[in-house]
Write an enzyme that holds these catalytic residues in place. Structure first.
Site, PDB file in Angstrom:
ATOM      1  N   ASP A 103       1.307   6.109   3.632  1.00  0.00           N
ATOM      2  CA  ASP A 103      -0.151   6.198   3.678  1.00  0.00           C
ATOM      3  C   ASP A 103      -0.569   7.610   4.080  1.00  0.00           C
ATOM      4  O   ASP A 103       0.211   8.343   4.702  1.00  0.00           O
ATOM      5  CB  ASP A 103      -0.723   5.211   4.704  1.00  0.00           C
ATOM      6  CG  ASP A 103      -0.431   3.770   4.324  1.00  0.00           C
ATOM      7  OD1 ASP A 103      -0.206   3.509   3.134  1.00  0.00           O
ATOM      8  OD2 ASP A 103      -0.437   2.921   5.240  1.00  0.00           O
TER       9      ASP A 103
HETATM   10  N1  URA Z   1       3.692   0.616   6.020  1.00  0.00           N
HETATM   11  C1  URA Z   1       2.406   1.005   6.170  1.00  0.00           C
HETATM   12  O1  URA Z   1       1.563   0.257   6.581  1.00  0.00           O
HETATM   13  N2  URA Z   1       2.116   2.272   5.847  1.00  0.00           N
HETATM   14  C2  URA Z   1       3.022   3.168   5.408  1.00  0.00           C
HETATM   15  O2  URA Z   1       2.678   4.324   5.158  1.00  0.00           O
HETATM   16  C3  URA Z   1       4.346   2.740   5.274  1.00  0.00           C
HETATM   17  C4  URA Z   1       4.662   1.449   5.575  1.00  0.00           C
END
Ligand code: URA
Length: 237
Positions: A103
């Site tokens: 993310d």
């Molecule tokens: N899980 C999440 O919620 N975000 C990420 O970036 C990776 C795994």
């Protein structure tokens, strides 16, 4: 392979710019100045040098990045800076892409390569490549959460996760944990904690399969994988 193609592939400019280099007597093959851009060379057996520096021909690039927050895991974006924008032009020349997504606000280990086969293997749901995250959580994380993750929790869209492995580093109103999961659903770690009525406030990936984030890397920095790291990654069954 044609000499101009080899040099262009290795980032010495367009074929036209490479021609200019040859005109300047900058290119040697086995020690002899070469001016003919169409000459065929074998980079594994012949010494191709530019301004006296040997050109090591490689097709693939494998980089480990410590992804900073605020940057997106994509090759291009109209609005945000991407992880590829953080690379030097020579690395960008290989047209690499991030293997999987973190993310925008997630930090940590990101493999960046142009090796589609390796990326496919690492991301294939059949291979169950484990990914470990360190997270700070708003809420008291307990052993019950660990048991729930082991059994699989139902996410907001009804999907039931595969078993996850929770390690509680600190339990309190602000908890700290490590969670290992074998899949990569959208926002998976955040949504797993939401399923337990808790909120992830900080998330960092620390490993993916055998590859462990080099803690020497500052946020936004990257380095080539060592041959040991690469061989271990390629050995995924
Ligand atoms: N899980 C999440 O919620 N975000 C990420 O970036 C990776 C795994």
């Amino acid at each position: 392979m044609r000499l101009d193609k080899l040099l262009a592939n290795m980032g010495y400019g367009s074929r036209k710019e490479v021609k200019q280099l040859l005109k300047q007597n900058a290119v040697t093959v086995d020690g002899e100045v070469v001016k003919d851009s169409s000459m065929h060379v074998n980079p594994d057996e012949q010494d191709v040098s530019v301004f006296g520096e040997r050109v090591i021909y490689t097709e693939f690039i494998y980089l480990m990045m410590n992804k900073p927050p605020g940057v997106i895991s994509a090759t291009e974006d109209l609005v945000d800076q991407t992880v590829i924008d953080l690379l030097d032009p020579l690395s960008q020349h290989f047209k690499p892409f991030p293997v999987g997504r973190l993310d925008k606000d997630t930090e940590g280990l990101l493999l960046i390569t142009n090796d589609g086969q390796l990326a496919h293997n690492l991301l294939s749901p059949k291979k169950h490549v484990p990914k470990t995250y360190y997270a700070k959580i708003n809420g008291v994380v307990t052993e019950e959460d660990g048991i729930a993750f082991k059994q699989g929790v139902e996410l907001d869209d009804g999907y039931v996760t595969k078993p996850g492995d929770l390690k509680i580093l600190k339990s309190g109103p602000q908890s700290e944990i490590e969670l290992t999961i074998q899949e990569g659903k959208f926002h998976q770690v955040k949504r797993m904690f939401e399923a337990r009525n808790k909120k992830v406030t900080y998330l960092k990936r620390i490993s993916m399969g055998s590859l462990v984030l080099d803690e020497e890397l500052e946020l936004g920095d990257y380095r080539e994988l060592t041959s040991e790291e690469l061989n271990a990654l390629k050995n995924i069954e």
